[in-house]
Design an enzyme around this catalytic site. Structure first.
Site, short mmCIF file in Angstrom:
data_model
loop_
_atom_site.label_atom_id
_atom_site.label_comp_id
_atom_site.label_asym_id
_atom_site.label_seq_id
_atom_site.Cartn_x
_atom_site.Cartn_y
_atom_site.Cartn_z
N ARG A 235 70.89 -43.51 0.85
CA ARG A 235 70.36 -42.92 -0.37
C ARG A 235 71.50 -42.63 -1.34
NH1 ARG A 235 66.40 -44.72 1.17
NH2 ARG A 235 64.36 -43.79 1.59
N GLU B 272 70.00 -45.12 -9.80
CA GLU B 272 69.55 -46.50 -9.74
C GLU B 272 68.17 -46.75 -10.33
OE1 GLU B 272 67.57 -47.41 -5.48
OE2 GLU B 272 69.65 -46.71 -5.34
N HIS C 165 70.14 -52.24 -3.92
CA HIS C 165 69.14 -51.72 -2.97
C HIS C 165 68.38 -52.87 -2.30
CE1 HIS C 165 66.88 -47.72 -2.17
NE2 HIS C 165 66.77 -48.52 -1.12
N ASP D 119 74.78 -49.91 -1.35
CA ASP D 119 73.51 -50.58 -1.60
C ASP D 119 72.57 -49.67 -2.36
OD1 ASP D 119 71.72 -52.88 -1.25
OD2 ASP D 119 70.55 -51.54 0.00
#
Length: 331
Positions: free
Chosen positions: A234, A263, A296, A258
């Site tokens: 996260r 985001e 992600h 990631d």
């Protein structure tokens, strides 16, 4: 029985259609996300299957309840964007998919770590400019390193198995100890102990109010010089400004991200050019040869996407027919 599924992407549609055909259950696939502008499409359905990073607001949840929809199944793990008060007030039952494919997440974490250790990003840039020299970009070997794994749930354990395969020494921290890992003696008692010992820190925690920005200036200061940070979990776990400072100072030798704390609205969007990305901190990270940013995508495998869609649909049916499911979330 009729189910409406929001935010269905092209890669999800075949798995949804196959499930609908096999089960003989009508599923309406909606490309748009569930929000105030699309919730009215749910009228006349028995349950809703959803996936999004946007909030599930009280207004949306109240509307679903007014349509008689009390079964909401998320195709993802996180439920921090769900208005818990509205869920309780409307007696809506919610499920998630807690383990769509732990290996998918763990494999990307290990892949990106190996890229960092072997300096592949640096060599890609050198080769693109006609520079085929080795020096000074000598690599590290994972079998000579200690990997600290934070959180030993399904994904954390999958990551541990992969890191073990490379011969790394594993230490781990979790409030809840896995009995099998406990027997191996890999747990440390505090995060400070893990920070002090780990050459690599692999994050696999959920995001909570308590651990927001757990990787801040103070935490980075307790870590070994030259530590590598891997975060496929996260974005909110890492204070981006503190990470940039740690990269600038050399405290952090490299990072694989990631996820990113800002985001939403950026990842999974085509801006047409690098300069058009509307986030200077993110661009700062992307431009660094010792930072690997992916949007992600750790979950984005055929196995994981199929499981996310079909597990959520199965859970929704159970909620509608039985009033409960093993993946039901308590609020």
């Amino acid at each position: 029985m009729k189910i409406i599924a929001y935010g269905i992407r092209d890669d999800e549609k075949p798995y949804l259609d196959q499930w609908s055909k096999d089960k003989g259950i009508e599923v309406k696939a909606v490309a748009e996300l569930l929000d105030e502008s699309t919730v009215d499409q749910a009228k006349g359905y028995d349950g809703a299957v959803v996936y999004q990073q946007k909030p599930y607001t009280a207004e949306v949840l109240d509307k679903l309840a007014s349509f008689g929809i009390k079964s909401l199944s998320l195709r993802n793990v996180g439920v921090d964007n769900v208005d818990a008060d509205a869920i309780k007030r409307n007696d809506i039952k919610v499920t998630n998919v807690p383990a769509y494919s732990p290996n998918a997440i763990a494999e990307l974490a290990a892949t990106q770590l190996m890229r960092l250790l072997r300096r592949t990003n640096t060599f890609d840039c050198k080769i693109a400019n006609g520079d085929l020299r080795w020096a000074p970009d000598i690599a590290d070997e994972l079998d000579q390193m200690t990997v600290g794994v934070i959180a030993t749930g399904r994904i954390g354990r999958a990551a541990i198995n992969i890191y073990k395969g490379f011969g790394a020494k594993i230490i781990a921290y979790d409030i809840f100890h896995n009995p099998e890992l406990e027997k191996e003696g890999i747990y440390v008692d505090t995060l400070d102990e893990l920070y002090a010992q780990a050459d690599v820190i692999s994050l696999h925690s959920p995001a909570t109010k308590e651990n927001e920005h757990m990787f801040n200036d103070e935490a980075f200061g307790k870590m070994k010089d030259g530590v590598f940070i891997i975060n496929p979990a996260r974005g909110a776990l890492v204070d981006t400004d503190a990470l940039i400072r740690a990269l600038d100072s050399g405290k952090v030798a490299g990072a694989a991200l990631d996820v990113y704390e800002d985001e939403v609205g950026i990842f999974n969007t085509d801006f047409g050019s690098f300069d058009a990305i509307p986030d200077e901190r993110l661009k700062n990270l992307i431009k660094r040869e010792n930072v690997l940013v992916t949007p992600h995508i750790a979950f984005f495998t055929k196995t994981a996407v199929k499981n996310m869609v079909q597990f959520a649909l199965n859970s929704n049916v159970n909620l509608i027919e039985k009033g409960s499911d093993e993946s039901q979330v308590k609020f």
